[in-house]
Design an enzyme around this catalytic site. Structure first.
Site, short mmCIF file in Angstrom:
data_model
loop_
_atom_site.label_atom_id
_atom_site.label_comp_id
_atom_site.label_asym_id
_atom_site.label_seq_id
_atom_site.Cartn_x
_atom_site.Cartn_y
_atom_site.Cartn_z
N ILE A 184 43.34 27.72 4.20
CA ILE A 184 42.11 28.36 4.62
C ILE A 184 42.38 29.85 4.74
O ILE A 184 43.42 30.27 5.26
CB ILE A 184 41.56 27.79 5.94
CG1 ILE A 184 40.20 28.41 6.26
CG2 ILE A 184 42.54 27.94 7.08
CD1 ILE A 184 39.43 27.69 7.36
N VAL A 207 40.23 33.74 5.20
CA VAL A 207 39.13 34.70 5.23
C VAL A 207 39.70 36.01 4.73
O VAL A 207 40.75 36.46 5.20
CB VAL A 207 38.54 34.86 6.65
CG1 VAL A 207 37.52 35.98 6.68
CG2 VAL A 207 37.92 33.55 7.10
N GLY A 267 38.26 38.62 11.79
CA GLY A 267 37.93 39.06 13.13
C GLY A 267 36.45 39.13 13.41
O GLY A 267 36.03 39.72 14.41
N LYS A 268 35.61 38.52 12.55
CA LYS A 268 34.16 38.61 12.71
C LYS A 268 33.50 37.23 12.85
O LYS A 268 32.28 37.11 12.80
CB LYS A 268 33.56 39.36 11.52
CG LYS A 268 34.11 40.78 11.38
CD LYS A 268 33.59 41.48 10.14
CE LYS A 268 34.18 42.88 10.01
NZ LYS A 268 33.72 43.57 8.78
N PHE A 275 33.91 34.55 10.79
CA PHE A 275 33.68 33.80 9.55
C PHE A 275 34.62 32.59 9.43
O PHE A 275 34.24 31.57 8.87
CB PHE A 275 33.85 34.72 8.34
CG PHE A 275 32.75 35.74 8.20
CD1 PHE A 275 31.46 35.35 7.90
CD2 PHE A 275 33.01 37.09 8.39
CE1 PHE A 275 30.44 36.28 7.77
CE2 PHE A 275 32.00 38.03 8.27
CZ PHE A 275 30.71 37.63 7.96
N SER A 326 35.73 30.73 11.91
CA SER A 326 35.15 29.68 12.75
C SER A 326 33.95 29.04 12.07
O SER A 326 33.77 27.82 12.12
CB SER A 326 34.73 30.28 14.11
OG SER A 326 35.84 30.78 14.80
N GLU A 355 47.27 20.93 7.56
CA GLU A 355 48.67 21.03 7.10
C GLU A 355 49.31 22.32 7.59
O GLU A 355 48.92 23.41 7.18
CB GLU A 355 48.71 20.97 5.58
CG GLU A 355 50.11 21.00 4.99
CD GLU A 355 50.10 20.94 3.47
OE1 GLU A 355 51.13 21.28 2.86
OE2 GLU A 355 49.07 20.56 2.89
#
Length: 462
Positions: free
Chosen positions: A249, A251, A257-258, A260, A262, A283
């Site tokens: 995963i 971003v 830090g904005k 996205f 989450s 993993e």
């Protein structure tokens, strides 16, 4: 990829000097981290602009053989620009001179191609053209993707100047048209920004890409840009279920830090529940991602009525008396039916739920300062069991033969094993490293409690 040799001005004539014989200084090389800078840009105007900050990748030294150093160059500087629209890259290489010493001259072109593969272009002009010629690359690649979410999810805390309607999460099977090509251009970002990660197998149809896309209004048609993505593998669980494993995963740095990450994780959780998989695992999560994941799961668990009685029961037991004075501290683990209910309803696996359980108890203690000593005993017990195993909480009695001048069959010593260890070769040994182990245990407990407090603080602010 361009290499520029910055030659010094030609010196004037010098008087003849006596010839001297000596040895050239050893080439100590330069670390890749010190001479390579990475920039992520979305327009050609940003290329070379002083207003664009470099992004921090993982350890670049890992991409260079041996000790992670580059040899044979003086004054070496490498600026790598990545087009966040088309995912092409360009390396601007400058140096003062080269010296073919005992370590030779590092082949920079090959080294950079090992990272950027076919995405790297040879000239700056060609790179600048990609902002127009490859403008619709992302839009064309995801045109056949399955839209999982448009706009934000209720309760999402995206802290960015992005219109909710401009966000989409799409899913693509890796074997579907365009998905393999798209992922091949994402691989350099995986290598650079996902620590310890390797590319997935694009020939395995059980891989899926979850893509977080931002649509930006433009003069012509909307401009599609990847904000983040995740790679998820579905595998069989006997007899008739599937499990989901989140393998990667990311971003993109300019969007971090904005909120996205989450948001993307919330969509993944939503799909795991909707498709009724057995559970969702991750993993080798990084510390930062584990924190985000746990915050999300805590909020989901706090809204789950079935486990509230189990939490209330654990809190009631903990607040009854001084656990630190007791010879044996209860485990304070959730009951098996609670673990099963959470897995079935929320797809949170057992290992993750046990981490969340400690935080749920912490949040339920009021006032926390009054019960912190006992709570620390509980966490210490958990950490000790995690490290040394379950047998430590069940000391065993051992019978050991001892030398004697009396009747051998009637002479023995009974003692209680520490940490459940059995006697070896009839010798009872004292662990000389026990003070060090206790100190390490204390540090691990302090670290665990620090993590618990960070999650609790973030959850409580919402």
């Amino acid at each position: 990829m361009a290499q520029k040799h910055q030659s010094a001005a030609a010196p004037g004539p010098e008087p003849k000097k006596r010839r001297r014989v000596g040895f050239s200084p050893a080439d100590t090389g330069v670390e890749a981290n010190e001479c390579i800078k990475i920039y992520l840009v979305s327009s050609k105007e940003e290329v070379g602009s002083p207003d664009v900050s470099c992004v921090t990748p993982v350890d670049l030294n890992d991409f260079f053989d041996g000790d992670g150093k580059i040899y044979g160059y003086q004054g070496l500087k490498i600026n790598v620009w990545i087009n966040s629209i088309s995912l092409h890259s360009y390396a601007d290489i400058t140096y003062q001179s080269t010296t073919n010493g005992d370590k030779g001259i590092t082949d920079l072109k090959t080294a950079l191609q090992n990272i950027f593969a076919e995405t790297i272009v040879d000239s700056k002009d060609e790179f600048l053209q990609t902002f127009s010629t490859e403008r619709d690359f992302i839009r064309n690649m995801v045109s056949n993707g399955e839209v999982l979410q448009s706009g934000v999810i209720d309760g999402s805390s995206i802290n960015a100047q992005v219109a909710p309607s401009d966000l989409q999460v799409l899913r693509m099977e890796i074997g579907s048209p365009n998905a393999g090509l798209l992922y091949s251009r994402l691989v350099p970002l995986v290598l650079l920004f996902v620590d310890g990660s390797n590319p997935i197998d694009v020939t395995d149809p059980d891989w899926h890409l979850y893509l977080l896309i931002q649509k930006k209004e433009d003069k012509e048609e909307p401009l599609y840009q990847i904000v983040g993505f995740s790679a998820i593998y579905k595998f069989y669980r006997y007899p008739d279920r599937l499990r989901m494993r989140l393998s990667q995963i990311l971003v993109l740095p300019s969007f971090q830090g904005k909120g996205f990450g989450s948001y993307l994780m919330e969509v993944v959780n939503k799909m795991a529940v909707a498709e009724n998989v057995y559970d969702l695992t991750v993993e080798e999560p990084s510390e930062k991602f584990q924190h985000i994941r746990t915050c999300i799961d805590i909020n989901r668990l706090l809204a789950s009525d079935p486990i509230k009685p189990a939490i209330d029961s654990a809190v009631e037991t903990l607040t009854k008396g001084k656990l630190s004075k007791k010879a044996q501290i209860p485990r304070f683990t959730p009951p098996l039916d609670a673990i099963e209910k959470v897995r079935e309803a929320l797809k949170i696996n057992k290992k993750q739920f046990l981490k969340c359980w400690e935080i749920l108890i912490y949040l339920a203690l009021d006032p926390i300062d009054k019960y912190m000593e006992d709570y620390t005993c509980v966490i210490t017990n958990h950490v000790r069991i995690d490290i040394l195993g379950k047998d430590i909480e069940a000391p065993k009695k051992q019978v050991v033969d001892v030398p004697t001048t009396f009747e051998a069959e009637a002479s023995f010593v009974v003692f209680k094993c520490v940490n459940g260890e059995e006697a070896n070769n009839n010798n009872v040994q004292v662990d000389e490293n026990k003070p060090d182990q206790e100190q390490q245990l204390k540090q691990l407990v302090e670290e665990r409690i620090r993590e618990i407090k960070l999650v609790a603080e973030k959850v409580s602010r919402k």
